[in-house]
Scaffold this active site. Structure first.
Site, mmCIF file in Angstrom:
data_model
loop_
_atom_site.group_PDB
_atom_site.id
_atom_site.type_symbol
_atom_site.label_atom_id
_atom_site.label_comp_id
_atom_site.label_asym_id
_atom_site.label_seq_id
_atom_site.Cartn_x
_atom_site.Cartn_y
_atom_site.Cartn_z
ATOM 1 N N ALA A 65 0.744 -1.013 0.100
ATOM 2 C CA ALA A 65 -0.087 -0.045 0.062
ATOM 3 C C ALA A 65 0.918 1.278 0.020
ATOM 4 O O ALA A 65 1.988 1.150 -0.005
ATOM 5 C CB ALA A 65 -0.941 -0.004 1.237
ATOM 6 N N GLY A 108 0.524 -4.952 0.778
ATOM 7 C CA GLY A 108 -0.538 -4.849 -0.052
ATOM 8 C C GLY A 108 -0.246 -5.625 -1.272
ATOM 9 O O GLY A 108 -1.242 -6.162 -1.771
ATOM 10 N N GLU A 111 -0.863 -9.026 -0.716
ATOM 11 C CA GLU A 111 -2.187 -9.056 -0.369
ATOM 12 C C GLU A 111 -3.034 -9.202 -1.560
ATOM 13 O O GLU A 111 -4.002 -9.872 -1.835
ATOM 14 C CB GLU A 111 -2.836 -8.261 0.711
ATOM 15 C CG GLU A 111 -2.050 -8.424 2.143
ATOM 16 C CD GLU A 111 -2.102 -7.193 3.200
ATOM 17 O OE1 GLU A 111 -1.773 -6.181 2.782
ATOM 18 O OE2 GLU A 111 -3.007 -7.414 4.023
ATOM 19 N N GLU A 131 4.638 -4.972 7.042
ATOM 20 C CA GLU A 131 3.757 -4.096 7.891
ATOM 21 C C GLU A 131 4.286 -3.684 9.504
ATOM 22 O O GLU A 131 4.374 -2.601 9.693
ATOM 23 C CB GLU A 131 2.558 -4.330 7.734
ATOM 24 C CG GLU A 131 1.714 -4.035 6.379
ATOM 25 C CD GLU A 131 1.784 -5.371 5.877
ATOM 26 O OE1 GLU A 131 2.403 -6.276 6.084
ATOM 27 O OE2 GLU A 131 0.728 -5.486 4.821
HETATM 28 C C1 HXC Z 1 4.976 4.398 -1.070
HETATM 29 C C2 HXC Z 1 7.057 3.364 -1.849
HETATM 30 C C3 HXC Z 1 6.678 2.231 -1.283
HETATM 31 C C4 HXC Z 1 5.354 2.130 -0.711
HETATM 32 C C5 HXC Z 1 8.486 1.993 -2.224
HETATM 33 N N1 HXC Z 1 8.183 3.287 -2.643
HETATM 34 N N2 HXC Z 1 7.609 1.137 -1.677
HETATM 35 N N3 HXC Z 1 6.411 4.454 -1.680
HETATM 36 N N4 HXC Z 1 4.480 3.041 -0.321
HETATM 37 N N5 HXC Z 1 4.929 0.976 -0.124
HETATM 38 C C6 HXC Z 1 8.995 4.178 -3.054
HETATM 39 C C7 HXC Z 1 10.361 4.471 -2.231
HETATM 40 O O1 HXC Z 1 9.763 5.685 -1.294
HETATM 41 C C8 HXC Z 1 11.243 5.313 -3.566
HETATM 42 O O2 HXC Z 1 10.429 6.545 -3.800
HETATM 43 C C9 HXC Z 1 10.720 4.628 -4.740
HETATM 44 O O3 HXC Z 1 9.464 3.731 -4.255
HETATM 45 C C10 HXC Z 1 11.782 3.267 -4.960
HETATM 46 O O4 HXC Z 1 12.000 2.579 -3.481
HETATM 47 P P1 HXC Z 1 13.426 2.430 -2.894
HETATM 48 O O5 HXC Z 1 12.984 1.919 -1.543
HETATM 49 O O6 HXC Z 1 14.351 3.656 -3.152
HETATM 50 O O7 HXC Z 1 13.842 1.301 -3.721
HETATM 51 P P2 HXC Z 1 14.926 -0.114 -3.064
HETATM 52 O O8 HXC Z 1 15.862 0.596 -2.350
HETATM 53 O O9 HXC Z 1 15.265 -0.919 -4.155
HETATM 54 O O10 HXC Z 1 13.906 -0.836 -1.957
HETATM 55 C C11 HXC Z 1 12.864 -1.685 -2.533
HETATM 56 C C12 HXC Z 1 12.002 -2.027 -1.167
HETATM 57 C C13 HXC Z 1 11.559 -0.695 -0.428
HETATM 58 C C14 HXC Z 1 12.897 -3.135 -0.310
HETATM 59 C C15 HXC Z 1 10.644 -2.784 -1.825
HETATM 60 O O11 HXC Z 1 11.132 0.376 -1.317
HETATM 61 C C16 HXC Z 1 10.607 -1.266 0.722
HETATM 62 O O12 HXC Z 1 10.897 -1.521 1.520
HETATM 63 N N6 HXC Z 1 9.335 -0.580 0.465
HETATM 64 C C17 HXC Z 1 8.429 -0.726 1.361
HETATM 65 C C18 HXC Z 1 7.821 -2.018 1.742
HETATM 66 C C19 HXC Z 1 6.785 -2.210 2.530
HETATM 67 O O13 HXC Z 1 6.896 -1.843 3.732
HETATM 68 N N7 HXC Z 1 5.690 -2.493 2.093
HETATM 69 C C20 HXC Z 1 4.195 -2.409 2.985
HETATM 70 C C21 HXC Z 1 3.715 -1.337 3.061
HETATM 71 S S1 HXC Z 1 2.096 -1.339 4.100
HETATM 72 P P3 HXC Z 1 11.579 7.716 -3.659
HETATM 73 O O14 HXC Z 1 10.695 9.120 -4.003
HETATM 74 O O15 HXC Z 1 12.223 8.032 -2.131
HETATM 75 O O16 HXC Z 1 12.718 7.479 -4.715
HETATM 76 C C22 HXC Z 1 0.924 -2.308 3.352
HETATM 77 C C23 HXC Z 1 -0.237 -2.660 4.059
HETATM 78 C C24 HXC Z 1 -0.917 -1.851 4.758
HETATM 79 O O17 HXC Z 1 1.134 -2.848 1.967
HETATM 80 C C25 HXC Z 1 -1.001 -1.703 6.004
HETATM 81 C C26 HXC Z 1 -0.805 -0.353 6.701
HETATM 82 C C27 HXC Z 1 0.587 0.431 6.409
#
Ligand code: HXC
Length: 257
Positions: A65, A108, A111, A131
């Site tokens: 998400a 997400g 999911e 998360e």
């Molecule tokens: C918003 C995101 C994002 C996300 C990545 N980006 N994931 N933006 N929401 N979930 C953005 C980053 O901020 C970055 O933007 C760009 O995408 C590239 O990501 P990087 O981190 O620079 O890439 P990398 O170093 O290759 O790392 C990849 C990654 C990492 C390991 C996937 O991006 C990551 O950990 N993402 C979050 C994963 C996560 O926690 N997902 C769960 C979300 S919560 P900029 O502008 O900085 O370049 C969810 C369920 C909902 O899904 C529950 C409530 C929260």
């Protein structure tokens, strides 16, 4: 219809929806959800489309998400807007949906893949529910669908530690249907979708409904449900065609009625 966050095309009888927010690794913001649901809903009711493939990029199916969209929200805002409820509209569709997963399917994104009926993973795929690292928990069904898919042991491990599993572990755990080389994941998903789309669409939709009923019903009730649905298909021309084609030793030509 014009979409900003997804690409939509049909190839023969197969619909292909590609998440297209590369700058955010296909993070699923509200607009993306609404577009995805609208696109697949249209395919669901289109008799010319028999199956759907949802995919992302080679680096990310979807990294979750959209964290930036949610970060500042308060409880009542999340509740009043019923954040993530819109995804239920996708799970209510009847057309078979295949997720073609390359790269990250996190939060997400994992999911969303689990809302699909079949997951075909590239050998570079990474699945996770991280998360917990953000101070929250899965919010699009992950704690429920992951547990049903892989059992308590693996689900607790993933949801509590936030660790990612690779494609091989995902297949071993029952999360994905097949693992294929990353370069051909979309092709393989399209091939599977074409096979499904060549069947009787009502039969395929009812097959999906019957398998999904296994998650909602007890065994005896589920078996009765299946038998009623099985009986109902004898009202279709496609049943007559399918069985006639078998006896006449020729391929069936289903019409979706
Ligand atoms: C918003 C995101 C994002 C996300 C990545 N980006 N994931 N933006 N929401 N979930 C953005 C980053 O901020 C970055 O933007 C760009 O995408 C590239 O990501 P990087 O981190 O620079 O890439 P990398 O170093 O290759 O790392 C990849 C990654 C990492 C390991 C996937 O991006 C990551 O950990 N993402 C979050 C994963 C996560 O926690 N997902 C769960 C979300 S919560 P900029 O502008 O900085 O370049 C969810 C369920 C909902 O899904 C529950 C409530 C929260």
């Amino acid at each position: 219809q014009q979409f900003e966050n997804i690409l939509v095309e049909t190839r023969g009888r197969v619909g292909l929806v590609t998440l297209n927010r590369p700058q955010a690794l296909n993070a699923l913001n509200k607009a993306t959800m609404e577009e995805l649901v609208a696109a697949v809903t249209a395919m669901d009711s289109d008799p010319e489309v028999g199956a759907v493939v949802i995919t992302g990029s080679e680096k990310a199916f979807a990294a979750g998400a959209d964290i930036k969209e949610m970060a500042a929200k308060g409880y009542l805002e999340m509740y009043a807007e019923d954040w993530f409820r819109g995804w239920e509209n996708l799970t209510r569709l009847r057309i078979p949906i295949i997720a073609a997963v390359s790269g990250f399917a996190l939060g997400g994104g994992c999911e969303l893949a689990m809302m699909c009926d079949i997951i075909i993973a590239g050998d570079n795929a990474k699945f996770g529910q991280p998360e917990i690292n953000l101070g929250v928990i899965p919010g699009m069904g992950g704690s429920q669908r992951l547990t049903r898919a892989v059992g308590k042991a693996k689900a607790m491990d993933m949801v509590l530690t936030g660790r990612f599993i690779d494609a091989e572990e995902a297949e071993r755990s029952g999360l994905v249907s097949r693992v294929v080389p990353a370069a051909v994941v979309i092709d393989e998903a399209l091939k599977a979708a074409e096979l499904i789309a060549a069947k009787s669409k009502p039969a395929a939709m009812l097959a999906k409904e019957a398998v999904n009923a296994a998650f909602e019903m007890g065994l005896a009730q589920g078996v009765v449900f299946e038998r009623r649905v099985f009986h109902s298909l004898f009202a279709s021309e496609d049943q007559k065609e399918g069985m006639a084609a078998f006896t006449e030793k020729r391929p069936p030509e289903f019409k979706g009625r």
